[in-house]
Design a protein around this motif. Structure first.
Motif, PDB file in Angstrom:
ATOM      1  N   ALA B 301       0.822  -1.216   0.000  1.00  0.00           N
ATOM      2  CA  ALA B 301       0.000   0.000   0.000  1.00  0.00           C
ATOM      3  C   ALA B 301       0.855   1.265   0.000  1.00  0.00           C
ATOM      4  O   ALA B 301       0.506   2.264  -0.631  1.00  0.00           O
ATOM      5  N   SER B 302       1.971   1.209   0.690  1.00  0.00           N
ATOM      6  CA  SER B 302       2.741   2.450   0.842  1.00  0.00           C
ATOM      7  C   SER B 302       3.904   2.603  -0.137  1.00  0.00           C
ATOM      8  O   SER B 302       4.447   3.691  -0.289  1.00  0.00           O
ATOM      9  N   HIS B 303       4.288   1.512  -0.805  1.00  0.00           N
ATOM     10  CA  HIS B 303       5.526   1.602  -1.594  1.00  0.00           C
ATOM     11  C   HIS B 303       5.425   1.152  -3.042  1.00  0.00           C
ATOM     12  O   HIS B 303       6.420   1.191  -3.756  1.00  0.00           O
ATOM     13  N   ILE B 304       4.275   0.681  -3.479  1.00  0.00           N
ATOM     14  CA  ILE B 304       4.210   0.127  -4.840  1.00  0.00           C
ATOM     15  C   ILE B 304       3.150   0.828  -5.675  1.00  0.00           C
ATOM     16  O   ILE B 304       2.007   0.995  -5.233  1.00  0.00           O
ATOM     17  N   ASN B 305       3.523   1.192  -6.880  1.00  0.00           N
ATOM     18  CA  ASN B 305       2.549   1.629  -7.881  1.00  0.00           C
ATOM     19  C   ASN B 305       2.350   0.497  -8.888  1.00  0.00           C
ATOM     20  O   ASN B 305       3.333   0.032  -9.482  1.00  0.00           O
ATOM     21  N   GLY B 306       1.117   0.046  -9.038  1.00  0.00           N
ATOM     22  CA  GLY B 306       0.851  -0.974 -10.058  1.00  0.00           C
ATOM     23  C   GLY B 306       0.524  -2.340  -9.498  1.00  0.00           C
ATOM     24  O   GLY B 306       0.577  -3.333 -10.237  1.00  0.00           O
ATOM     25  N   PHE B 307       0.162  -2.407  -8.211  1.00  0.00           N
ATOM     26  CA  PHE B 307      -0.132  -3.721  -7.628  1.00  0.00           C
ATOM     27  C   PHE B 307      -1.331  -4.387  -8.303  1.00  0.00           C
ATOM     28  O   PHE B 307      -1.325  -5.597  -8.564  1.00  0.00           O
ATOM     29  N   GLU B 308      -2.365  -3.610  -8.593  1.00  0.00           N
ATOM     30  CA  GLU B 308      -3.563  -4.199  -9.210  1.00  0.00           C
ATOM     31  C   GLU B 308      -3.216  -4.817 -10.556  1.00  0.00           C
ATOM     32  O   GLU B 308      -3.683  -5.909 -10.893  1.00  0.00           O
ATOM     33  N   GLU B 309      -2.400  -4.116 -11.318  1.00  0.00           N
ATOM     34  CA  GLU B 309      -1.980  -4.634 -12.623  1.00  0.00           C
ATOM     35  C   GLU B 309      -1.204  -5.940 -12.449  1.00  0.00           C
ATOM     36  O   GLU B 309      -1.371  -6.894 -13.211  1.00  0.00           O
ATOM     37  N   LEU B 310      -0.368  -5.962 -11.408  1.00  0.00           N
ATOM     38  CA  LEU B 310       0.419  -7.168 -11.139  1.00  0.00           C
ATOM     39  C   LEU B 310      -0.505  -8.341 -10.778  1.00  0.00           C
ATOM     40  O   LEU B 310      -0.344  -9.454 -11.310  1.00  0.00           O
ATOM     41  N   ALA B 311      -1.431  -8.085  -9.892  1.00  0.00           N
ATOM     42  CA  ALA B 311      -2.330  -9.162  -9.454  1.00  0.00           C
ATOM     43  C   ALA B 311      -3.121  -9.718 -10.634  1.00  0.00           C
ATOM     44  O   ALA B 311      -3.317 -10.932 -10.765  1.00  0.00           O
ATOM     45  N   GLN B 312      -3.547  -8.821 -11.481  1.00  0.00           N
ATOM     46  CA  GLN B 312      -4.313  -9.237 -12.664  1.00  0.00           C
ATOM     47  C   GLN B 312      -3.436 -10.072 -13.614  1.00  0.00           C
ATOM     48  O   GLN B 312      -3.863 -11.096 -14.143  1.00  0.00           O
ATOM     49  N   ALA B 313      -2.187  -9.635 -13.779  1.00  0.00           N
ATOM     50  CA  ALA B 313      -1.277 -10.359 -14.677  1.00  0.00           C
ATOM     51  C   ALA B 313      -0.941 -11.746 -14.135  1.00  0.00           C
ATOM     52  O   ALA B 313      -0.736 -12.699 -14.890  1.00  0.00           O
ATOM     53  N   ALA B 314      -0.867 -11.864 -12.809  1.00  0.00           N
ATOM     54  CA  ALA B 314      -0.461 -13.134 -12.207  1.00  0.00           C
ATOM     55  C   ALA B 314      -1.611 -14.153 -12.155  1.00  0.00           C
ATOM     56  O   ALA B 314      -1.369 -15.364 -12.069  1.00  0.00           O
ATOM     57  N   GLU B 315      -2.833 -13.664 -12.200  1.00  0.00           N
ATOM     58  CA  GLU B 315      -3.988 -14.529 -11.954  1.00  0.00           C
ATOM     59  C   GLU B 315      -4.048 -15.791 -12.834  1.00  0.00           C
ATOM     60  O   GLU B 315      -4.385 -16.881 -12.341  1.00  0.00           O
ATOM     61  N   PRO B 316      -3.724 -15.724 -14.112  1.00  0.00           N
ATOM     62  CA  PRO B 316      -3.804 -16.963 -14.915  1.00  0.00           C
ATOM     63  C   PRO B 316      -2.761 -18.019 -14.545  1.00  0.00           C
ATOM     64  O   PRO B 316      -2.897 -19.169 -14.965  1.00  0.00           O
ATOM     65  N   TYR B 317      -1.750 -17.651 -13.770  1.00  0.00           N
ATOM     66  CA  TYR B 317      -0.628 -18.564 -13.569  1.00  0.00           C
ATOM     67  C   TYR B 317      -0.838 -19.471 -12.352  1.00  0.00           C
ATOM     68  O   TYR B 317      -0.198 -19.325 -11.312  1.00  0.00           O
ATOM     69  N   THR B 318      -1.748 -20.395 -12.529  1.00  0.00           N
ATOM     70  CA  THR B 318      -1.976 -21.404 -11.490  1.00  0.00           C
ATOM     71  C   THR B 318      -0.762 -22.308 -11.412  1.00  0.00           C
ATOM     72  O   THR B 318       0.033 -22.389 -12.374  1.00  0.00           O
ATOM     73  N   PRO B 319      -0.588 -23.039 -10.328  1.00  0.00           N
ATOM     74  CA  PRO B 319       0.574 -23.946 -10.250  1.00  0.00           C
ATOM     75  C   PRO B 319       0.613 -24.936 -11.420  1.00  0.00           C
ATOM     76  O   PRO B 319       1.693 -25.246 -11.932  1.00  0.00           O
ATOM     77  N   GLU B 320      -0.545 -25.374 -11.852  1.00  0.00           N
ATOM     78  CA  GLU B 320      -0.580 -26.347 -12.954  1.00  0.00           C
ATOM     79  C   GLU B 320      -0.109 -25.693 -14.257  1.00  0.00           C
ATOM     80  O   GLU B 320       0.638 -26.288 -15.032  1.00  0.00           O
ATOM     81  N   LYS B 321      -0.578 -24.481 -14.483  1.00  0.00           N
ATOM     82  CA  LYS B 321      -0.163 -23.790 -15.708  1.00  0.00           C
ATOM     83  C   LYS B 321       1.346 -23.492 -15.668  1.00  0.00           C
ATOM     84  O   LYS B 321       2.056 -23.645 -16.667  1.00  0.00           O
ATOM     85  N   VAL B 322       1.812 -23.088 -14.491  1.00  0.00           N
ATOM     86  CA  VAL B 322       3.245 -22.810 -14.348  1.00  0.00           C
ATOM     87  C   VAL B 322       4.059 -24.085 -14.592  1.00  0.00           C
ATOM     88  O   VAL B 322       5.103 -24.072 -15.260  1.00  0.00           O
ATOM     89  N   ALA B 323       3.556 -25.196 -14.074  1.00  0.00           N
ATOM     90  CA  ALA B 323       4.262 -26.473 -14.275  1.00  0.00           C
ATOM     91  C   ALA B 323       4.329 -26.818 -15.764  1.00  0.00           C
ATOM     92  O   ALA B 323       5.366 -27.282 -16.255  1.00  0.00           O
ATOM     93  N   GLU B 324       3.233 -26.560 -16.455  1.00  0.00           N
ATOM     94  CA  GLU B 324       3.197 -26.869 -17.888  1.00  0.00           C
ATOM     95  C   GLU B 324       4.216 -26.004 -18.654  1.00  0.00           C
ATOM     96  O   GLU B 324       4.908 -26.482 -19.554  1.00  0.00           O
ATOM     97  N   ILE B 325       4.330 -24.750 -18.254  1.00  0.00           N
ATOM     98  CA  ILE B 325       5.240 -23.840 -18.956  1.00  0.00           C
ATOM     99  C   ILE B 325       6.704 -24.094 -18.569  1.00  0.00           C
ATOM    100  O   ILE B 325       7.587 -24.181 -19.417  1.00  0.00           O
ATOM    101  N   THR B 326       6.932 -24.219 -17.272  1.00  0.00           N
ATOM    102  CA  THR B 326       8.329 -24.220 -16.785  1.00  0.00           C
ATOM    103  C   THR B 326       8.941 -25.605 -16.654  1.00  0.00           C
ATOM    104  O   THR B 326      10.150 -25.727 -16.502  1.00  0.00           O
ATOM    105  N   TRP B 327       8.106 -26.643 -16.671  1.00  0.00           N
ATOM    106  CA  TRP B 327       8.526 -28.041 -16.460  1.00  0.00           C
ATOM    107  C   TRP B 327       8.911 -28.307 -15.008  1.00  0.00           C
ATOM    108  O   TRP B 327       9.500 -29.338 -14.694  1.00  0.00           O
ATOM    109  N   ILE B 328       8.629 -27.388 -14.111  1.00  0.00           N
ATOM    110  CA  ILE B 328       8.838 -27.640 -12.679  1.00  0.00           C
ATOM    111  C   ILE B 328       7.508 -28.146 -12.119  1.00  0.00           C
ATOM    112  O   ILE B 328       6.471 -27.500 -12.317  1.00  0.00           O
ATOM    113  N   PRO B 329       7.494 -29.277 -11.428  1.00  0.00           N
ATOM    114  CA  PRO B 329       6.233 -29.823 -10.920  1.00  0.00           C
ATOM    115  C   PRO B 329       5.461 -28.801 -10.064  1.00  0.00           C
ATOM    116  O   PRO B 329       6.064 -28.010  -9.331  1.00  0.00           O
ATOM    117  N   ALA B 330       4.133 -28.874 -10.168  1.00  0.00           N
ATOM    118  CA  ALA B 330       3.277 -27.891  -9.489  1.00  0.00           C
ATOM    119  C   ALA B 330       3.508 -27.880  -7.986  1.00  0.00           C
ATOM    120  O   ALA B 330       3.529 -26.810  -7.357  1.00  0.00           O
TER     121      ALA B 330
END
Lengths: 111, 735
Positions: B301-330
């Motif tokens: 709240a006090s030090h970041i500009n753009g948190f909402e944008e970040l949260a929105q960008a991160a939302e699709p990256y579920t552990p399963e999706k990340v595992a599929e992309i990165t090859w690191i198990p969920a």
């Protein structure tokens, strides 16, 4: 990163007004184009957007602008347009108000 | 693809084995033997000799110096007998290195006296070279530059260009900038765009400064240290003492790299993401921290500009999706994320490899976001480190003073290349290897369009083939000046021996040239010290670093220093979490970068099914401990004994269907061409990924160092700022 864009519509109006009233050599067709032109972001506009919105830029020149940008990165200053074949200093003087310049520097280096 | 679980994580049996060895080694190693221990772990027993000074009876004098290669900037003691350098060893009083140095620095003893060195100016005459005097050579260069002004009186600015760097000293860089900028030529091409330009730019956009936000000593105060693509043991071995000290204090070391490397020996956990997917992994971690409320709400709240944008960008990256992309198990993604959310002090060390992709600026922005989210950007045991970089700022006023009043804006390398291709550039001052750039054949062809190329090199290497004139440069023991390091430190290097033949320091050459081409505007300076003092006079940030202070310090002085009495300012660059951005906050919303997102690197076989058919493997490359890029360490026979020319590391699964065995000759092919190399099969790299060393070059006399230039087959892909060297598609075929 530089920005040209603050109050750009006002600037554009004043610029065109000045151009038209200062006795510069501008043909009737150019006057019409200048008045109907719209501002585009030089670092994101497509060739079609350049050709459609910016006066004096035809399709071929628009494609060369985009080709230059894709090959060399974002425009840092509008004077870079002079590197492109067919873009003259006279055009640069007239068209500056039609370009929004917002891009990233080429090579910040700390080594 | 092979069984990824077996090789993509801490469960990797290869990894477990080497970790055990490392711990044993670690316990054996005493603090005073750290330097030699690191070197022996990476190079074998021959390297144990590196840290040893020669006994006094074999030495006439000893001079304080420093290594010119990487930004660790090891300070050294150079031993001289009968006017000849006979040995170099690390300065044990150096705070950062503890006296360690790597074999690159050691190779300078041999390189200084190499029989292959160029010692006199040479002018091309047809296919031959003619020796001329330095004065003749200088007049020739100055004449060519002045002729450009005569020939193009209204359009000369971009017809003379220089390819930096001038790493020999800061004063050389300043002299070159003064000479060209005062003469009206702005195009000095920094090497950043083939180096860490993208991460430096992203740091500057997010935090307000391009240099490392904190210094290495803070690792001792952390709970977790993340080495993100930072292969410290191989690339910056003198820093390994800090990893060892941190481990002694109980700091958990987490390492991310698609290969097991010497650094793997020293970590508690290694994750092996698919190359170029780091941004997706971090977005997945951020999503989990937000979902499980494991982030610092007050800080956000006090030090970041753009948190909402970040949260929105991160939302699709579920552990399963990340595992599929990165090859690191969920489950490992989740465990890693939770461990970051639950610890209070995390320091993150970014490797240069993060800058080798076309998505790297996004990745660095997301790394900054991760550290900000957990309140880990500033403070003891917190922050981000960038293994390269560290150049002190504060020279803006200097650059403003020493310039032509009508100087045009500078063009970067890509724009200069565009002009060279069109034969607009008439004079090129080539101070460094053009082979640093991807698609080197394209670059070479463009340079061959330039009317006059001056090369400031050491050997008859690839650059000399393009030159019309060579004025050979001094090596490190033959010149003096300041240099800077990754810990924001400035170091003074003393001259040890006279310069041989008619070799010249860069500062001297550009001072001489500046006096000839600037019509009296070049300042009256005649030494590196006088140039340094010019900078101190006009730059407040340098006031606190008089040369005497530098000369006394075995470590160098950590910038910034507002006064000579001010102690070194190690640690965070941002006390009180006040950043150097306009509003003092972390900027995540950056219009010039576009929305926060992760994209496949350009040319990735995962981005396009057709590309995957033709070039299904992922290309990666990197440095090895004994070589500095593709340049002069290749001219050392000492380094050649540890080198094997071109080789390709691949997992056995990768070549199973190709009938390729370990040690076979293969072709490594990209869309630009192919090179011949031996294949090394090992389970220590991800299946589907290949890795090859970056240093081999054709023009050197040693078979171990010779080979094809890998940059000649690396496609010309760029992000907005930097060239890409990893992550695109390639294939292996039997040779």
């Amino acid at each position: 990163m530089r920005k040209i864009g603050l109050q750009r519509f006002t600037c554009l109006f004043l610029f065109v007004f000045f151009l038209l009233t200062a006795g510069m050599t501008v043909s009737a067709e150019e006057k019409k184009e200048l008045l109907e032109g719209k501002t585009v972001n030089i670092n994101t506009a497509t060739a079609e957007e350049f050709a459609k919105n910016v006066p004096l830029i035809d399709k071929e020149l628009a494609e060369r602008i985009v080709e230059y940008r894709e090959e060399t990165g974002d425009f840092q200053v509008l004077e870079e347009l002079l590197q492109i074949d067919g873009f003259t200093r006279k055009m640069l003087r007239r068209l500056k108000p039609f370009f929004l310049l917002e891009g990233l520097g080429g090579d910040e280096c700390t080594c | 693809m092979a069984d990824r679980k077996k090789i993509s994580s801490s469960q990797n049996p290869e990894k477990v084995k080497i970790t055990e060895i490392s711990r044993r080694d670690f316990l054996k190693a005493g603090a005073t033997a750290v330097g030699a221990g690191i070197l022996s772990s990476t190079l074998g027993t021959k390297a144990r000799l590196f840290a040893a000074p020669l006994p006094a009876e074999y030495v006439d004098r000893e001079v304080d110096s420093c290594c010119q290669f990487c930004q660790v900037r090891c300070t050294t003691k150079v031993q001289v007998k009968d006017g000849r350098v006979v040995n170099v060893y690390g300065n044990s009083e150096n705070f950062w290195t503890g006296g360690a140095m790597c074999p690159k620095g050691k190779s300078m003893v041999e390189l200084t006296y190499s029989p292959h060195r160029l010692l006199y100016p040479l002018m091309r005459e047809g296919s031959n070279w003619k020796r001329i005097s330095y004065q003749q050579a200088l007049d020739l260069v100055a004449g060519r530059i002045l002729k450009v002004k005569d020939d193009f009186p209204d359009d000369y600015a971009h017809r003379v260009a220089m390819l930096e760097p001038l790493w020999e000293s800061r004063e050389s860089e300043l002299a070159a900038k003064m000479a060209l900028r005062l003469a009206g030529f702005p195009d000095l091409c920094s090497p950043g765009d083939a180096c860490i330009g993208s991460s430096a730019t992203a740091l500057k956009l997010c935090l307000g400064s391009a240099v490392s936000p904190t210094t290495l000593d803070e690792i001792l105060n952390a709970e977790i240290a993340i080495l993100w693509g930072a292969n410290i043991a191989e690339i910056y071995p003198p820093y390994m003492r800090w990893i060892n000290l941190a481990r002694e204090k109980g700091v958990k070391i987490v390492y991310l790299d698609p290969r097991s490397t010497p650094t793997s020996n020293f970590c508690d956990l290694q994750l092996m993401p698919r190359p170029g997917t780091d941004g997706a992994l971090i977005l997945g971690i951020i999503r989990l921290l937000i979902h499980e409320n494991l982030y610092d709400r007050d800080y956000v709240a006090s030090h970041i500009n753009g948190f909402e944008e970040l949260a929105q960008a991160a939302e699709p990256y579920t552990p399963e999706k990340v595992a599929e992309i990165t090859w690191i198990p969920a489950n490992e993604v989740v465990a890693f994320a939770r461990s970051l959310g639950q610890r209070k002090r995390t320091i993150l060390w970014m490797g240069g490899s993060i800058s080798r992709y076309t998505n790297s600026m996004q990745t660095v922005r997301i790394i900054v976001a991760l550290q900000a989210l957990t309140g880990n950007l500033s403070g003891p045991g917190k922050g981000i480190m960038n293994v390269q970089g560290g150049k002190p700022g504060g020279d803006e006023k200097f650059m403003e003073i020493y310039r032509d009043p009508n100087l045009e804006p500078r063009l970067n390398f890509r724009k200069v290349l565009y002009n060279m291709k069109r034969s607009r550039v008439k004079v090129l001052l080539l101070n460094a290897s053009y082979r640093r750039y991807p698609d080197t054949n394209k670059v070479r062809k463009a340079i061959s369009n330039v009317d006059f190329v001056l090369y400031r090199g050491f050997f008859m290497d690839e650059e000399s083939q393009l030159a019309h004139l060579i004025i050979p440069a001094t090596m490190v023991y033959e010149s003096e000046g300041s240099q800077y390091g990754a810990q924001r430190q400035v170091v003074w290097r003393n001259r040890v021996i006279p310069r041989p033949g008619e070799t010249l320091e860069d500062w001297r050459f550009y001072t001489d040239l500046g006096k000839k081409i600037t019509r009296g505007a070049f300042p009256s300076v005649n030494s590196a010290e006088e140039i340094y003092e010019l900078l101190r006079k006009v730059s407040p940030a340098w006031k606190g670093i008089p040369i005497e202070r530098l000369k006394k310090s075995p470590t160098g002085v950590t910038w910034p220093g507002a006064s000579p009495d001010q102690p070194d300012t190690r640690g965070t660059l941002y006390p009180d979490n006040r950043f150097l951005t306009p509003d003092g906050k972390v900027q995540l919303h950056i219009p010039a970068l576009g929305p926060i997102k992760w994209k496949e690197p350009k040319g990735s076989p995962k981005s396009n099914k057709n590309k995957a058919k033709e070039f299904p493997l992922i290309f990666t490359q990197g440095k090895v401990v004994q070589h500095w890029q593709q340049t002069y360490t290749n001219w050392s026979s000492y380094m050649a004994q540890f080198s094997e020319g071109n080789y390709v590391q691949a997992h056995p699964e990768t070549v199973r269907d190709l009938g390729i065995k370990d040690g076979d000759w293969v072709y490594l092919e990209t869309k630009l061409g192919k090179l011949k190399a031996r294949v090394k099969l090992a389970k220590s790299i991800l299946p589907g990924v290949v890795w090859t060393p970056s240093h081999p070059a054709p023009a050197n006399p040693f078979s171990g160092n010779s080979g094809y230039s890998i940059n000649s087959i690396i496609p010309y892909y760029w992000d907005k700022v930097s060239a890409q060297f990893n992550g695109f598609g390639c294939r292996l075929t039997r040779a």
